[in-house]
Design an enzyme around this catalytic site. Structure first.
Site, mmCIF file in Angstrom:
data_model
loop_
_atom_site.group_PDB
_atom_site.id
_atom_site.type_symbol
_atom_site.label_atom_id
_atom_site.label_comp_id
_atom_site.label_asym_id
_atom_site.label_seq_id
_atom_site.Cartn_x
_atom_site.Cartn_y
_atom_site.Cartn_z
ATOM 1 N N ASP A 248 -2.594 -6.310 -0.989
ATOM 2 C CA ASP A 248 -3.669 -6.057 -0.277
ATOM 3 C C ASP A 248 -4.559 -7.417 -0.412
ATOM 4 O O ASP A 248 -4.559 -8.070 -1.422
ATOM 5 C CB ASP A 248 -4.566 -4.943 -0.835
ATOM 6 C CG ASP A 248 -5.635 -4.397 0.340
ATOM 7 O OD1 ASP A 248 -5.616 -4.954 1.434
ATOM 8 O OD2 ASP A 248 -6.329 -3.246 -0.098
ATOM 9 N N GLN B 154 -0.403 -1.629 -2.663
ATOM 10 C CA GLN B 154 -0.669 -2.535 -1.121
ATOM 11 C C GLN B 154 -0.730 -3.991 -1.864
ATOM 12 O O GLN B 154 -1.308 -4.217 -2.747
ATOM 13 C CB GLN B 154 -1.943 -2.264 -0.484
ATOM 14 C CG GLN B 154 -2.023 -0.894 -0.032
ATOM 15 C CD GLN B 154 -3.280 -0.643 0.524
ATOM 16 O OE1 GLN B 154 -4.349 -0.801 0.149
ATOM 17 N NE2 GLN B 154 -3.260 -0.117 2.013
ATOM 18 N N LYS C 139 -7.131 -4.485 15.547
ATOM 19 C CA LYS C 139 -6.124 -4.806 14.541
ATOM 20 C C LYS C 139 -4.786 -5.371 15.074
ATOM 21 O O LYS C 139 -4.517 -5.006 16.314
ATOM 22 C CB LYS C 139 -5.667 -3.727 13.574
ATOM 23 C CG LYS C 139 -5.263 -2.397 14.199
ATOM 24 C CD LYS C 139 -5.150 -1.416 13.357
ATOM 25 C CE LYS C 139 -4.303 -0.306 14.005
ATOM 26 N NZ LYS C 139 -3.575 0.869 13.300
ATOM 27 N N HIS D 139 -8.852 -8.995 1.182
ATOM 28 C CA HIS D 139 -9.804 -8.874 1.808
ATOM 29 C C HIS D 139 -10.595 -10.224 2.010
ATOM 30 O O HIS D 139 -10.690 -10.776 0.914
ATOM 31 C CB HIS D 139 -10.872 -7.896 1.565
ATOM 32 C CG HIS D 139 -10.422 -6.478 1.513
ATOM 33 N ND1 HIS D 139 -9.570 -6.047 0.447
ATOM 34 C CD2 HIS D 139 -10.198 -5.522 2.411
ATOM 35 C CE1 HIS D 139 -9.374 -4.514 0.882
ATOM 36 N NE2 HIS D 139 -9.429 -4.598 2.124
ATOM 37 N N HIS E 70 -9.197 -7.337 6.662
ATOM 38 C CA HIS E 70 -8.087 -6.277 5.697
ATOM 39 C C HIS E 70 -6.830 -6.966 6.261
ATOM 40 O O HIS E 70 -6.424 -6.820 7.223
ATOM 41 C CB HIS E 70 -8.388 -4.963 5.798
ATOM 42 C CG HIS E 70 -9.661 -4.264 5.725
ATOM 43 N ND1 HIS E 70 -10.030 -3.281 4.882
ATOM 44 C CD2 HIS E 70 -10.673 -4.435 6.611
ATOM 45 C CE1 HIS E 70 -11.266 -2.936 5.172
ATOM 46 N NE2 HIS E 70 -11.722 -3.651 6.325
ATOM 47 N N CYS F 28 -10.872 -1.760 -0.670
ATOM 48 C CA CYS F 28 -11.710 -2.621 -0.070
ATOM 49 C C CYS F 28 -13.224 -2.346 -0.686
ATOM 50 O O CYS F 28 -13.772 -3.170 -1.190
ATOM 51 C CB CYS F 28 -12.252 -2.212 1.517
ATOM 52 S SG CYS F 28 -10.884 -1.191 2.234
ATOM 53 N N ARG G 202 -3.100 8.674 -1.919
ATOM 54 C CA ARG G 202 -3.321 9.341 -0.436
ATOM 55 C C ARG G 202 -2.394 10.575 -0.793
ATOM 56 O O ARG G 202 -1.424 10.701 -1.400
ATOM 57 C CB ARG G 202 -2.944 8.687 0.762
ATOM 58 C CG ARG G 202 -3.508 7.480 0.625
ATOM 59 C CD ARG G 202 -4.531 6.896 1.897
ATOM 60 N NE ARG G 202 -4.703 5.546 1.727
ATOM 61 C CZ ARG G 202 -4.434 4.326 2.642
ATOM 62 N NH1 ARG G 202 -3.522 4.748 3.689
ATOM 63 N NH2 ARG G 202 -4.966 3.196 2.343
HETATM 64 ZN ZN LIG Z 1 -9.095 -2.835 3.098
#
Ligand SMILES: [Zn+2]
Ligand SMILES: [Zn+2]
Length: 636
Positions: A372, A370, A457, A374, A503, A323, A352
């Site tokens: 991912d 990910q 979420k 945004h 996200h 992010c 992580r």
């Molecule tokens: Zn994010």
């Protein structure tokens, strides 16, 4: 305890009863229920074997047949210690007794000759524990700490009925056959190498093909939905995560920061202690603290973290999420409301820290990519954007044959104050999530307390073919980070406004998703995902030339094919293709070469007749293009 947990926990008492009959010298620790069964941790010099489990299980059957009532007895702390000592169980049970807070009731449960320190609750009679099975033995450290002695953990499971037990055992058997760690090795999809590090996936060529195909698939969908692709580095400055709030609050789940060489040399010269170094890593300048606190309107960064500039350490972090990088791309140029929404997508790799005991193949790892993105939008655009994200997840899951899913809408817990942001923003965001979930046409539940601290979420809970549930795609609404990074866009009123962020990751991570897919398909991937799509098998040397020609044609058409030029018998070659789960095997004899045809063996249907090569090629191309799901295998 739920009734099922109560049953399983009672089964662990029955286990302990039986165990002490077989091994009276065993020292007991604890025996709680789990999601799938129960266990009991015991200390015993004799190393338990599979035969021992059979013996113990037979004894459990007797305890069940004896129909002993479970009786509760409340005692004082002194009496409790006395009972434990009289039974020779002081090694672990006294410690467990000491864990019970002062003032809380201390109870034992007795069935037959067995008595255990336990808060309860239990079923009424041992005869209720009738559908059970001992499953395995594993090592487990007392209280989970490597500093303590390693005990033997006996795992078992129990169900209300024999039918449910049988169904569960069948599912477990299926799961074992489909285990992605085993199939990953057999089909050469990925490896984990101790020298590289636990929890770090090395994608081997076959696995890389699957990942690449999935990424291509999702990239196509993203283009249709108006996303822009970006790339960002794997690390970012420590300060970036101090602004976002990821550091130091999520420190435990992150890799330790990298201190810059110069900073490190300087503090070494100063003789700075390790403890001081940790404090300085967490510290921020008064300027940064003032800025972030002014934006958030609260003391987001506490005063005790502020240090003079010359004491601050420069450093980097392996990024724990993408992010902040995407936010910086958004912030790199001014935006008008006419430019929104901005949708930035990246297959972004993050790191992580997971405890080594938590790691599991591809599904629990320390580095993962990910899928991912945004989205930065106005509040008015939020409902439509959430809906777009959900339909993307839906397309992905449907294409992969995972249409059995439920949706969970995580809302804030009205009684908690851990959530950042204004109430009216939360109301809007929650309404957007709820409305979007309603339009999906699948069951959804609202779960208060399941929201992220920055916003509500939506999670997709997907059932695989053998009925196990996985949490995959997620969509999250965020009012918090735009504030912390002071993001703005110019509104129709020419005033600066805050965008809202979404996200979302339809797969979650490539690693985890591929692990789930391997198990979901049991290695029989759809044609478009199969690392090798067509295997050419010449019957003899005479047709190798024909095979080479077809190989060239298949490859030119974008089909992943190989030619088996080994000297083995035809049967052995076909068997090898089957073991390697190749969707189509083409047998090439003299007749086929002459007629420019191929004799097709399909993974699903077996012998599938002889067809002209061109016809076969057109067929597989269509199957790949449409990303068809594999046919169900014919069972003999
Ligand atoms: Zn994010
Ligand atoms: Zn108990």
């Amino acid at each position: 305890m739920t009734p099922l947990e109560e049953l399983r926990h009672s089964a662990s008492h029955v286990l302990a009863t039986a165990l002490l009959r077989v091994f009276p010298e065993a020292k007991l620790d604890i025996g709680p229920p789990t999601d799938t069964g129960f266990y009991y941790d015991i200390d015993l010099d004799h190393k338990l074997t599979a035969e021992d489990l059979v013996k113990i299980e037979a004894e459990m059957k007797k305890v069940s047949d004896e129909n002993q009532p479970f009786l509760r007895k409340e005692v004082s702390r002194e009496e409790a210690a006395e009972i434990i000592r009289s039974r020779g169980q002081e090694r672990y049970k006294l410690g467990r007794l000491a864990d019970i807070p002062e003032g809380e009731k201390i109870s034992f449960y007795q069935n037959g000759e067995f008595m255990d320190l336990c808060a309860g609750t239990h079923v009424r009679y041992t005869s209720k524990v009738k559908a059970f099975r001992l499953l395995s033995i594993a090592g487990a450290y007392h209280r989970g700490s490597e500093k303590n002695k390693q005990l033997q953990r006996i795992y078992g499971t129990a169900f209300p009925t024999k039918e449910e037990l049988a169904q569960h055992l069948e599912q477990a058997e299926q799961a074992k056959l489909r285990d992605h760690r085993k199939l990953g090795r057999d089909l050469r999809l990925f490896v984990i190498d101790e020298d590289v590090g636990q929890g770090l996936i090395l994608w081997t060529p076959n696995g890389a093909i699957i990942r690449q195909e999935l990424q291509t698939f999702i990239s196509e969908e993203l283009r249709k939905q108006g996303y822009s692709q970006v790339f960002t580095p794997h690390i970012g400055k420590l300060e970036l995560y101090k602004i976002s709030g990821h550091f130091p609050y999520y420190k435990d789940s992150q890799f330790t920061p990298m201190v810059e060489n110069e900073s490190l040399a300087k503090i070494l010269r100063e003789g700075c202690s390790c403890a001081e170094m940790v404090v300085r890593l967490d510290a921020v300048s008064s300027k940064l603290a003032a800025e972030v606190n002014a934006r958030t309107g609260t003391e987001s960064i506490a005063a005790d973290r502020i240090r003079p500039d010359e004491q601050l350490l420069e450093g980097f972090m392996l990024k724990p999420m993408n992010c902040p990088h995407h936010i910086k791309i958004f912030a790199s140029q001014p935006h008008s409301y006419r430019d929104l929404p901005v949708r930035l997508a990246e297959f972004g790799t993050v790191y992580r820290w997971e405890q080594s005991g938590e790691l599991n193949g591809m599904t629990r790892v320390r580095g993962f990519t990910q899928d991912d993105a945004h989205l930065f939008c106005t509040e008015d655009q939020l409902p439509a954007e959430v809906l777009g994200c959900l339909s993307l997840v839906k397309v992905v899951l449907t294409t992969l044959g995972m249409s059995d899913y439920r949706v969970r809408v995580g809302l804030r817990d009205p009684d908690s104050n851990k959530y950042t942001g204004l109430k009216e923003n939360w109301d809007k965001a929650e309404a957007a999530c709820r409305d979007a979930a309603k339009t999906l046409g699948v069951a959804f539940t609202e779960e208060p307390g399941e929201a992220a601290f920055y916003g509500p979420k939506i999670d997709f809970m997907v059932k695989d073919v053998i009925g196990r549930e996985w949490q995959l795609g997620t969509v999250q609404v965020d009012y918090n980070l735009p504030v912390r990074f002071d993001l703005t866009y110019g509104g129709a009123d020419n005033q600066p406004h805050r965008p809202v962020m979404i996200h979302r990751a339809p797969f979650g991570s490539m690693e985890r998703f591929c692990g789930v897919l391997i198990e979901h398909f049991g290695g029989d991937f759809p044609l478009w995902l199969s690392p090798e799509q067509v295997r050419l098998v010449p019957v003899s040397e005479k047709t190798i030339e024909y095979g080479r020609e077809l190989l060239g044609l298949l490859r030119a058409a974008g089909v992943r094919a190989s030619l088996d030029e080994h000297n083995d018998k035809l049967g052995a070659k076909i068997r090898r293709a089957e073991i390697e789960k190749v969707p189509y095997t083409l047998v090439l004899g003299g007749k086929e070469a002459e007629a420019r045809s191929v004799s097709v063996r399909s993974r699903a249907r077996g012998d599938d007749g002889t067809v002209p090569f061109d016809q076969f090629l057109a067929r597989v191309q269509e199957e790949i293009r449409t990303r068809s799901l594999p046919e169900k295998k014919k069972t003999a």
